[in-house]
Design an enzyme around this catalytic site. Structure first.
Site, mmCIF file in Angstrom:
data_model
loop_
_atom_site.group_PDB
_atom_site.id
_atom_site.type_symbol
_atom_site.label_atom_id
_atom_site.label_comp_id
_atom_site.label_asym_id
_atom_site.label_seq_id
_atom_site.Cartn_x
_atom_site.Cartn_y
_atom_site.Cartn_z
ATOM 1 C CB SER A 117 -0.937 -0.009 1.203
ATOM 2 O OG SER A 117 -0.296 -0.528 2.318
ATOM 3 C CG HIS A 138 -2.769 -0.805 -3.226
ATOM 4 N ND1 HIS A 138 -3.117 0.496 -2.921
ATOM 5 C CD2 HIS A 138 -2.935 -1.499 -2.068
ATOM 6 C CE1 HIS A 138 -3.456 0.577 -1.660
ATOM 7 N NE2 HIS A 138 -3.365 -0.616 -1.118
ATOM 8 C CD GLU A 150 -3.648 3.436 -5.457
ATOM 9 O OE1 GLU A 150 -3.641 4.670 -5.525
ATOM 10 O OE2 GLU A 150 -3.138 2.825 -4.492
ATOM 11 C CG ASN A 188 -3.121 3.800 1.281
ATOM 12 O OD1 ASN A 188 -4.278 3.838 1.703
ATOM 13 N ND2 ASN A 188 -2.520 2.674 0.955
HETATM 14 N N1 CAA Z 1 -16.792 -11.531 0.274
HETATM 15 C C1 CAA Z 1 -17.804 -11.354 -0.580
HETATM 16 N N2 CAA Z 1 -18.730 -10.382 -0.461
HETATM 17 C C2 CAA Z 1 -18.641 -9.575 0.603
HETATM 18 C C3 CAA Z 1 -17.614 -9.684 1.550
HETATM 19 C C4 CAA Z 1 -16.665 -10.727 1.350
HETATM 20 N N3 CAA Z 1 -15.619 -10.910 2.186
HETATM 21 N N4 CAA Z 1 -17.769 -8.714 2.484
HETATM 22 C C5 CAA Z 1 -18.867 -8.029 2.157
HETATM 23 N N5 CAA Z 1 -19.400 -8.539 1.008
HETATM 24 C C6 CAA Z 1 -20.558 -8.029 0.272
HETATM 25 C C7 CAA Z 1 -21.871 -8.349 0.926
HETATM 26 O O1 CAA Z 1 -22.358 -9.600 0.531
HETATM 27 C C8 CAA Z 1 -22.756 -7.210 0.414
HETATM 28 O O2 CAA Z 1 -23.155 -7.499 -0.928
HETATM 29 P P1 CAA Z 1 -24.425 -6.751 -1.632
HETATM 30 O O3 CAA Z 1 -24.098 -5.285 -1.720
HETATM 31 O O4 CAA Z 1 -24.515 -7.389 -2.995
HETATM 32 O O5 CAA Z 1 -25.591 -7.026 -0.745
HETATM 33 C C9 CAA Z 1 -21.789 -6.040 0.361
HETATM 34 O O6 CAA Z 1 -20.487 -6.614 0.278
HETATM 35 C C10 CAA Z 1 -21.863 -5.137 1.582
HETATM 36 O O7 CAA Z 1 -21.628 -5.954 2.750
HETATM 37 P P2 CAA Z 1 -22.491 -5.836 4.101
HETATM 38 O O8 CAA Z 1 -23.944 -5.579 3.761
HETATM 39 O O9 CAA Z 1 -22.165 -6.989 4.969
HETATM 40 O O10 CAA Z 1 -21.871 -4.631 4.853
HETATM 41 P P3 CAA Z 1 -22.022 -3.084 4.646
HETATM 42 O O11 CAA Z 1 -23.131 -2.708 3.736
HETATM 43 O O12 CAA Z 1 -21.997 -2.555 6.025
HETATM 44 O O13 CAA Z 1 -20.646 -2.736 3.902
HETATM 45 C C11 CAA Z 1 -18.346 -2.410 3.621
HETATM 46 C C12 CAA Z 1 -19.422 -3.080 4.447
HETATM 47 C C13 CAA Z 1 -18.339 -3.010 2.212
HETATM 48 C C14 CAA Z 1 -17.004 -2.732 4.305
HETATM 49 C C15 CAA Z 1 -18.637 -0.884 3.524
HETATM 50 O O14 CAA Z 1 -18.789 -0.358 4.811
HETATM 51 C C16 CAA Z 1 -17.551 -0.119 2.820
HETATM 52 O O15 CAA Z 1 -17.502 -0.070 1.586
HETATM 53 N N6 CAA Z 1 -16.649 0.500 3.623
HETATM 54 C C17 CAA Z 1 -15.521 1.267 3.063
HETATM 55 C C18 CAA Z 1 -14.428 0.313 2.701
HETATM 56 C C19 CAA Z 1 -13.227 1.035 2.168
HETATM 57 O O16 CAA Z 1 -13.150 2.244 2.059
HETATM 58 N N7 CAA Z 1 -12.196 0.241 1.837
HETATM 59 C C20 CAA Z 1 -10.926 0.765 1.379
HETATM 60 C C21 CAA Z 1 -9.970 0.740 2.518
HETATM 61 S S1 CAA Z 1 -8.424 1.383 2.021
HETATM 62 C C22 CAA Z 1 -7.556 0.052 1.505
HETATM 63 O O17 CAA Z 1 -7.959 -1.071 1.571
HETATM 64 C C23 CAA Z 1 -6.237 0.355 0.934
HETATM 65 C C24 CAA Z 1 -5.109 0.326 1.841
HETATM 66 O O18 CAA Z 1 -3.998 0.139 1.364
HETATM 67 C C25 CAA Z 1 -5.202 0.660 3.252
#
Ligand code: CAA
Length: 283
Positions: A117, A138, A150, A188
């Site tokens: 990252s 990424h 990315e 990031n």
């Molecule tokens: N496998 C498959 N599907 C999954 C899953 C998994 N592990 N986890 C969640 N899902 C699916 C669910 O089935 C659901 O599908 P539908 O939309 O088709 O119904 C969907 O994802 C949403 O899941 P939930 O309903 O359980 O949960 P939610 O609506 O509260 O969403 C979340 C959870 C997806 C995490 C949401 O809160 C979100 O998008 N958060 C922001 C995440 C983000 O910004 N990530 C980037 C982080 S930065 C990074 O990763 C880079 C780095 O280098 C640090």
């Protein structure tokens, strides 16, 4: 060159997600970690993830997809992979050493990608004899849900490596964005100062964690607030990225918040340890 077997190095938060997506898209996966226990735990998480995808009609056969994943406890076990994605701990020495070992065991034409990252791709490439075939790929957490990747080109990455990597990302159903090899890349560099500022606001008592997050959710329509997101990413990962940004860009605005440091020292790393800014332990 067609890619049928993908090696994923590291079965943690990102590695298991990448393996899940690859298997769901019909690729064979060699999933490497240092112990069978870790790989078995990842398989269980992958099974649950695939079941969720199946419920939404996004994967046809869970058992078939799971059957495409083979455990690899030695780096040598991935020698026949067509493409390698490394997703181990965010530490430049550990990753550099791993790239050296992968370079020694993988066939010469194979591309070695890192899910780092923030660590320099050019630096990882320099640990190998194939710097033109080293690239950043990424993913975002949770990998099965987030469509962005990315794609980071190091100084010596070739056009052919870039094209093959973009094609692979698209095969996995992702939208690739090409980014220069600079600290924190794009995502990031934008996200971590936001999370860091939320930590400062919490440390200074400006508002509670819940209210800081509520501002981002209700005020900016973010799916989750910065502190909950930090817990999802892992507070150790957030700190490691901030340290890279601070050290390599040299600006005070990237200085990691002391509260974030304290949480990491306490072993409160977020969801993966059951405690971060929030508690995830069963009551
Ligand atoms: N496998 C498959 N599907 C999954 C899953 C998994 N592990 N986890 C969640 N899902 C699916 C669910 O089935 C659901 O599908 P539908 O939309 O088709 O119904 C969907 O994802 C949403 O899941 P939930 O309903 O359980 O949960 P939610 O609506 O509260 O969403 C979340 C959870 C997806 C995490 C949401 O809160 C979100 O998008 N958060 C922001 C995440 C983000 O910004 N990530 C980037 C982080 S930065 C990074 O990763 C880079 C780095 O280098 C640090």
């Amino acid at each position: 060159m067609s890619i049928t077997t993908l090696a994923v190095i590291g079965a943690g938060t990102m590695g298991h997600g990448i393996a899940q997506v690859a298997a769901a898209h019909g690729l064979n996966v060699l999933l490497h970690d240092v112990s069978l226990d870790l790989i078995h735990a990842a398989r269980e998480r992958i099974r649950r993830g695939l079941e969720r995808m199946a419920e939404k009609g996004k994967v046809v056969n869970v058992e078939l997809a799971l059957g495409r994943i083979t455990a690899a406890t030695q780096v040598e076990d991935v020698s026949l992979a067509d493409f390698v994605i490394e997703a181990v701990v965010e530490n430049a020495e550990v990753k550099g050493d791993l790239f050296r070992r992968l370079d020694a065991v993988c066939r010469p034409h194979v591309i070695l990608a890192s899910n780092t990252s923030s660590i320099s791709i050019t630096r990882l490439a320099a640990a190998t004899q194939r710097p033109d075939k080293v690239i950043g790929l990424h993913f975002f957490n949770p990998v099965p849900v987030m469509s962005l990747v990315e794609v980071i080109r190091g100084m010596q990455t070739s056009d052919a490596t870039l094209r093959t990597t973009i094609t692979l990302a698209e095969t996995l159903g992702k939208t690739p964005v090409e980014v220069k090899d600079t600290p924190g890349f794009i995502a990031n560099r934008m996200l971590l100062p936001f999370i860091n500022e939320a930590c400062y606001a919490l440390m200074e008592g400006v508002a509670s964690a819940e209210n800081i997050d509520k501002v981002a959710q209700l005020g900016f329509n973010h799916p989750m607030g910065p502190l909950a997101l930090a817990d999802l990413i892992g507070l150790d990962v957030c700190l490691a990225i901030l340290e890279v940004l601070h050290r390599e860009l040299g600006e005070d605005k990237y200085r990691p918040c002391p509260l974030l440091r304290k949480y990491v020292e306490a072993g409160w790393l977020g969801r993966k340890t059951g405690k971060g800014f929030y508690s995830y332990r069963e009551q």
